[in-house]
Each structure stands twice: as structure tokens, then as C-alpha cells.
Design a protein around this motif. Sequence first.
Motif, PDB file in Angstrom:
ATOM      1  N   LEU A   1       0.841  -1.189   0.000  1.00  0.00           N
ATOM      2  CA  LEU A   1       0.000   0.000   0.000  1.00  0.00           C
ATOM      3  C   LEU A   1       0.879   1.243   0.000  1.00  0.00           C
ATOM      4  O   LEU A   1       1.886   1.318   0.705  1.00  0.00           O
ATOM      5  CB  LEU A   1      -0.874   0.024   1.259  1.00  0.00           C
ATOM      6  N   SER A   2       0.509   2.216  -0.805  1.00  0.00           N
ATOM      7  CA  SER A   2       1.287   3.452  -0.851  1.00  0.00           C
ATOM      8  C   SER A   2       0.582   4.542  -0.047  1.00  0.00           C
ATOM      9  O   SER A   2      -0.638   4.488   0.189  1.00  0.00           O
ATOM     10  CB  SER A   2       1.462   3.913  -2.299  1.00  0.00           C
ATOM     11  N   LEU A   3       1.331   5.536   0.361  1.00  0.00           N
ATOM     12  CA  LEU A   3       0.747   6.660   1.082  1.00  0.00           C
ATOM     13  C   LEU A   3      -0.232   7.430   0.202  1.00  0.00           C
ATOM     14  O   LEU A   3      -1.253   7.934   0.690  1.00  0.00           O
ATOM     15  CB  LEU A   3       1.854   7.605   1.573  1.00  0.00           C
ATOM     16  N   SER A   4       0.058   7.518  -1.087  1.00  0.00           N
ATOM     17  CA  SER A   4      -0.863   8.231  -1.977  1.00  0.00           C
ATOM     18  C   SER A   4      -2.209   7.525  -2.055  1.00  0.00           C
ATOM     19  O   SER A   4      -3.269   8.167  -2.126  1.00  0.00           O
ATOM     20  CB  SER A   4      -0.247   8.384  -3.368  1.00  0.00           C
ATOM     21  N   GLN A   5      -2.208   6.179  -2.029  1.00  0.00           N
ATOM     22  CA  GLN A   5      -3.464   5.427  -2.030  1.00  0.00           C
ATOM     23  C   GLN A   5      -4.248   5.682  -0.742  1.00  0.00           C
ATOM     24  O   GLN A   5      -5.469   5.895  -0.767  1.00  0.00           O
ATOM     25  CB  GLN A   5      -3.181   3.938  -2.194  1.00  0.00           C
ATOM     26  N   LEU A   6      -3.533   5.654   0.390  1.00  0.00           N
ATOM     27  CA  LEU A   6      -4.209   5.883   1.668  1.00  0.00           C
ATOM     28  C   LEU A   6      -4.751   7.304   1.759  1.00  0.00           C
ATOM     29  O   LEU A   6      -5.844   7.527   2.284  1.00  0.00           O
ATOM     30  CB  LEU A   6      -3.243   5.610   2.821  1.00  0.00           C
ATOM     31  N   ARG A   7      -4.002   8.278   1.242  1.00  0.00           N
ATOM     32  CA  ARG A   7      -4.481   9.654   1.267  1.00  0.00           C
ATOM     33  C   ARG A   7      -5.741   9.808   0.410  1.00  0.00           C
ATOM     34  O   ARG A   7      -6.688  10.510   0.785  1.00  0.00           O
ATOM     35  CB  ARG A   7      -3.385  10.604   0.750  1.00  0.00           C
ATOM     36  N   ALA A   8      -5.744   9.154  -0.761  1.00  0.00           N
ATOM     37  CA  ALA A   8      -6.913   9.229  -1.639  1.00  0.00           C
ATOM     38  C   ALA A   8      -8.128   8.594  -0.972  1.00  0.00           C
ATOM     39  O   ALA A   8      -9.233   9.157  -0.980  1.00  0.00           O
ATOM     40  CB  ALA A   8      -6.610   8.535  -2.963  1.00  0.00           C
ATOM     41  N   LEU A   9      -7.932   7.447  -0.374  1.00  0.00           N
ATOM     42  CA  LEU A   9      -9.025   6.731   0.267  1.00  0.00           C
ATOM     43  C   LEU A   9      -9.608   7.534   1.427  1.00  0.00           C
ATOM     44  O   LEU A   9     -10.834   7.679   1.557  1.00  0.00           O
ATOM     45  CB  LEU A   9      -8.514   5.379   0.770  1.00  0.00           C
ATOM     46  N   GLU A  10      -8.720   8.088   2.252  1.00  0.00           N
ATOM     47  CA  GLU A  10      -9.192   8.870   3.403  1.00  0.00           C
ATOM     48  C   GLU A  10      -9.909  10.138   2.951  1.00  0.00           C
ATOM     49  O   GLU A  10     -10.936  10.525   3.527  1.00  0.00           O
ATOM     50  CB  GLU A  10      -7.991   9.224   4.280  1.00  0.00           C
ATOM     51  N   ALA A  11      -9.388  10.791   1.920  1.00  0.00           N
ATOM     52  CA  ALA A  11     -10.003  12.027   1.443  1.00  0.00           C
ATOM     53  C   ALA A  11     -11.386  11.774   0.853  1.00  0.00           C
ATOM     54  O   ALA A  11     -12.322  12.554   1.061  1.00  0.00           O
ATOM     55  CB  ALA A  11      -9.092  12.694   0.406  1.00  0.00           C
ATOM     56  N   VAL A  12     -11.546  10.690   0.117  1.00  0.00           N
ATOM     57  CA  VAL A  12     -12.854  10.346  -0.460  1.00  0.00           C
ATOM     58  C   VAL A  12     -13.851  10.080   0.658  1.00  0.00           C
ATOM     59  O   VAL A  12     -15.004  10.544   0.617  1.00  0.00           O
ATOM     60  CB  VAL A  12     -12.733   9.128  -1.400  1.00  0.00           C
TER      61      VAL A  12
END
Length: 292
Positions: free
Chosen positions: A6-17
Motif C-alpha cells: 500500500l502506498s501513502l498516496s493510495q491511503l491519502r486518496a481513500l481517506e479524502a474520499v
Amino acid sequence: MTQKKLSLSQLRALEAVARTGSFSAAAKELGVSQPSISNQVQAIESRFKTRLVSKSGYTTSPTAALSGLLPRVRAVLSLCDDLERDLESHLTLTAGELRIGYSTYQLAIPRISHFMSLHPDVAIEARAMATEDLLDLLDEGLIDIGFITGKEIPNQLAGQKLVTTRIVLAAPPDHPLAQKSPIDWADVEGVPLIQREGASGTRKIFDGAAKVAGAVPKTILALGSWGSIASLIRSGIGLGVAMEAEISDRDGCVPVPINDPALTATHFVVCQKDMARVAAVQAFMRTLPQGI
């Protein structure tokens, strides 16, 4: 094949959505395109075969699976933000440390003091020793910056010239050689001299020039401290060998030049080439005056 983590960019996108309620709002907040956000979320869902975001028209909401993960996702992102802030403080010099070695305090201390006045939050560790010893510490990574004396910057190091100066005898103003200045090597022979230790850059240049000239100086004492050398000169023990740039009025000595063009030294400020990109080292180098 091993799957990507898992990348930080994926986690940031998921949390923001999950927090903003839409892909477009998440994209705007993170400063990327909406398809990029969609692709990040879909990549996680596809890999783990789990629906994490529920869509209803233009709005989204986290599924039960994502709701249970969000506290930990946000904790990871918060920790990452803390790390970035700490690292940023080093970049902006609101923290950090700098290890400095110097061979001539008269040249080094004013520059160190100036840097400290500009960047008071950077912790400074400074130590005095001979040039050869400083080069060893630089090679071993035990100091970050070194003030050294020599003819040129060693190939393995980066740096800049601070000052070029003559190597002279330091004598009381009323000494006969001070009245004769400048002098020749023949005048030097037989005069008791107080020099730096053998690892000193000044000492190496002086002894090397004497050898080429066929002169045999009479060195009676080797010391690492200019203050001690100046004190012994004033007491009449002998004359000192020094860089002209390190002799000041308060030492009670005057420079006596010798007719030999080889008696020239340059003082450099140097570091390992890889360290030249470190923010604190770069900032220190920028505070230095142009070499003269």
C-alpha cells in the motif's frame, strides 16, 4: 510475484474520499485529477477484493469495511505528517546539528559565531585540532565541516577558499628580525622556533619550504594552541611560525615575512562531497565571505 505494498498516496486518496464525500472534492483537496483518485481507490479495492467506497450519484460514503479501518489509516497519515514536519524543520534549519572542526580559531570562530546568530536553533559542536587530524575525521564522517590549511582542497572533498595568507615568523615588535623584515632563510636558521604540531597544515608547508631551500630550522617546541605559542613568544622563549592572518595586535607579536614565495597557505572550509547537499552545511557555506 510479490504484490506492491500500500502506498501513502493510495491511503491519502481513500481517506479524502471518505471524509469529503466525493471523488471530485477529494481530488481538489489533494491537488490531483479525479481519475487519479478513482484509480487509487479502485487499485486498493481490486487488490483486496473488498468494496471500500459506496457510491450514490455524485456522492460517496465509506463502507463498513472502510469505516473500521479509517482510524488506523488516519493515524498512519498523521504520523507521516509529523515525520514530514520534523524533516522540514531540518531543511529550514529550525532544528538539527552541525559538527565543525577547525585548526585556526581566529579564522573559524567568527564564522561559526556568525552562523549561530543566523540559525540559533541549530546545535553546534566544534573542536580544535590539526589539519591532518581534521581530514581523518572528515573521511570517517565524524565531523561535517572542517576549516583546514593547505595548498588546495583534497580531491575527495568539496569546499571553498576562505583566505590566502603568508606563512611568517611571529616575533615581539622589538626583536632584531622584526626590525630587519623581510628576512631570508639564513636569518631563520639558528633562531629557536615554536611551531604547530606535526599534523598541522602550516607546519607542513613551512617545513617543506625549508627543505626545498636547504634550510634547517631550529624547532624547539611544538604546540597545538596559538594562544600558548603567542604567550611563549612574549616571554622570550622563541619566535613562532604562523599564518599572517592569525596574528592580531592583542597577541603582542608582529609578522616577519621570509623571502620565499612557497611560504603561502590557503585556509579552506571543506566537507565531504555528499554532505555538500545537506541543508545545514549548505547554509553554513553561504554565510562565508568570498575568499581573498
